[in-house]
Design an enzyme around this catalytic site. Structure first.
Site, PDB file in Angstrom:
ATOM      1  N   GLU A  27     -10.686  -2.391   6.477  1.00  0.00           N
ATOM      2  CA  GLU A  27      -9.662  -1.492   7.024  1.00  0.00           C
ATOM      3  C   GLU A  27     -10.223  -0.704   8.209  1.00  0.00           C
ATOM      4  OE1 GLU A  27      -8.825   2.402   5.624  1.00  0.00           O
ATOM      5  OE2 GLU A  27      -9.929   2.096   3.758  1.00  0.00           O
ATOM      6  N   LYS A 161     -11.390   8.766  -5.200  1.00  0.00           N
ATOM      7  CA  LYS A 161     -12.079  10.040  -5.015  1.00  0.00           C
ATOM      8  C   LYS A 161     -11.537  11.093  -5.945  1.00  0.00           C
ATOM      9  CE  LYS A 161     -14.102  10.141  -0.667  1.00  0.00           C
ATOM     10  NZ  LYS A 161     -13.780   9.768   0.700  1.00  0.00           N
TER      11      LYS A 161
HETATM   12  N1  PSU Z   1     -10.004   7.533   0.768  1.00  0.00           N
HETATM   13  C1  PSU Z   1     -11.264   7.533   1.222  1.00  0.00           C
HETATM   14  N2  PSU Z   1     -11.501   7.193   2.516  1.00  0.00           N
HETATM   15  C2  PSU Z   1     -10.488   6.831   3.365  1.00  0.00           C
HETATM   16  C3  PSU Z   1      -9.152   6.803   2.852  1.00  0.00           C
HETATM   17  C4  PSU Z   1      -8.955   7.167   1.558  1.00  0.00           C
HETATM   18  O1  PSU Z   1     -12.171   7.833   0.477  1.00  0.00           O
HETATM   19  O2  PSU Z   1     -10.746   6.535   4.540  1.00  0.00           O
HETATM   20  C5  PSU Z   1      -8.036   6.341   3.740  1.00  0.00           C
HETATM   21  C6  PSU Z   1      -7.708   4.862   3.454  1.00  0.00           C
HETATM   22  O3  PSU Z   1      -7.317   4.230   4.659  1.00  0.00           O
HETATM   23  C7  PSU Z   1      -6.517   4.958   2.519  1.00  0.00           C
HETATM   24  C8  PSU Z   1      -5.802   6.153   3.105  1.00  0.00           C
HETATM   25  O4  PSU Z   1      -5.681   3.811   2.510  1.00  0.00           O
HETATM   26  O5  PSU Z   1      -6.844   7.074   3.443  1.00  0.00           O
HETATM   27  C9  PSU Z   1      -4.832   6.780   2.135  1.00  0.00           C
HETATM   28  O6  PSU Z   1      -4.087   7.722   2.792  1.00  0.00           O
HETATM   29  P1  PSU Z   1      -2.803   8.339   2.070  1.00  0.00           P
HETATM   30  O7  PSU Z   1      -3.353   9.129   0.924  1.00  0.00           O
HETATM   31  O8  PSU Z   1      -2.166   9.199   3.125  1.00  0.00           O
HETATM   32  O9  PSU Z   1      -1.948   7.180   1.653  1.00  0.00           O
END
Ligand code: PSU
Ligand code: MN
Length: 306
Positions: A27, A161
């Site tokens: 990603e 996390k």
């Molecule tokens: N969690 C992490 N590192 C990240 C992300 C999440 O530890 O970089 C990023 C990933 O791209 C994940 C996104 O898909 O955040 C999720 O965002 P949201 O909670 O807005 O869907």
């Protein structure tokens, strides 16, 4: 709906796919919104190098000037890592960005879509999005969870996390019918630590087993992917008593500053890096590398049919 869209493949991805060789999707939101410059570029390069060393070709997914790429050249990777205010593209944003000629980084959800369009079965990252703490009030649940239920890609992450509500995240994944597989242990790992204190729904001990389950879902016509939760290497783990105050403080700060929507996750990640003085970043880099190695093994098994 049958897609009539093909991502632009980097030369090495095109060659690997033509030869039936292993390819692993990566990603790009982790680069633009997950880590600060220039560590983000260093991390992206080391993960790509790890994959190549493990005999798999990296396919970083991103949108550049209205083109969906699967596989970036090193100059493209560097330019993306340096882009300030890059768009964060999830399922909801992808079509609009492409239609308007935009540039942006793909989340887990949008990377899964890009991987499927490129014909890739496996994707390595750090952490997935999930159910945020306080979701009963905020309704903040990542689109990554729905995507895992819809798109046939196996995602290797280090669990979720502790900025998220892990038990609720697992409940939603169960409701959506997403297999959650802990690798090599019985419990679900929690990103910075090997243990979240919660049992994992499934356990597997080899890449071949994970690949066989991926193929079996397709054979059964069950839509959606799999989440593989790979524990952080012990030497990179961060004790809970270091992380918990930082997470609590970052979560309070986000509420105080009125951060909402797609800004929440990047804000929390950035604040936690500041509060742990970079310690969380070193752990993050180590676990992504570890996930890339497992994903390379799964990609080999998917190619060889073992
Ligand atoms: N969690 C992490 N590192 C990240 C992300 C999440 O530890 O970089 C990023 C990933 O791209 C994940 C996104 O898909 O955040 C999720 O965002 P949201 O909670 O807005 O869907
Ligand atoms: Mn959200």
């Amino acid at each position: 709906m049958t897609p009539s869209f093909t991502p632009t493949l980097s030369p090495e991805v095109a060659e690997a796919l033509a030869n039936g060789a292993p390819v692993v999707a990566l990603e790009s939101t982790i680069i633009t919104h997950g880590m600060p410059w220039p560590r983000n570029l260093e991390s992206a390069r080391e993960v790509e190098a790890d994959l190549r060393a493990a005999g798999a070709v990296p396919a970083t997914i991103a949108v550049i000037d209205g083109t969906l790429h699967a596989g970036l050249t090193d100059p493209q990777l560097e330019a993306l890592a340096q882009t300030r205010n890059a768009a964060k593209l999830s399922r909801a944003d992808l079509a609009a960005s492409l239609a308007r000629g935009g540039t942006g980084a793909t989340t887990v959800a949008a990377t899964m879509i890009g991987a499927r369009l490129a014909g890739l079965g496996v994707f390595a990252t750090g952490g997935i999005g999930g159910v945020h703490k306080g979701a009963d009030q905020s309704f903040d649940i990542s689109a990554d969870l729905q995507e895992l239920a819809r798109t046939p890609v196996t995602v290797v992450a280090a669990g979720a996390k502790a900025i998220l509500d892990i038990p609720k995240t697992l409940e939603v994944l169960e409701t959506l019918g997403v297999p959650v597989i802990a690798y090599g242990q019985d419990t679900f790992p929690a990103f910075w630590s090997r243990e979240a204190g919660v049992a994992a729904p499934l356990r597997m001990d080899s890449a071949a087993e994970i690949a066989a389950a991926h193929r079996m879902r397709a054979a059964l016509g069950i839509e959606g992917g799999q989440l593989v939760a790979n524990p952080i290497p012990s030497e990179a783990e961060i004790p809970r008593d270091v992380m918990e105050p930082a997470i609590a403080r970052a979560t309070e700060d986000a509420a105080r500053h009125g951060i909402t929507g797609k800004a929440v996750t990047p804000y929390l990640l950035q604040r936690i890096y500041e509060l742990t003085e970079g310690r969380s970043l070193a752990a993050n880099r180590a676990l992504v590398r570890n996930n890339a190695k497992l994903a390379a093994g799964i990609a080999h098994a998917l190619c060889s049919g073992t």
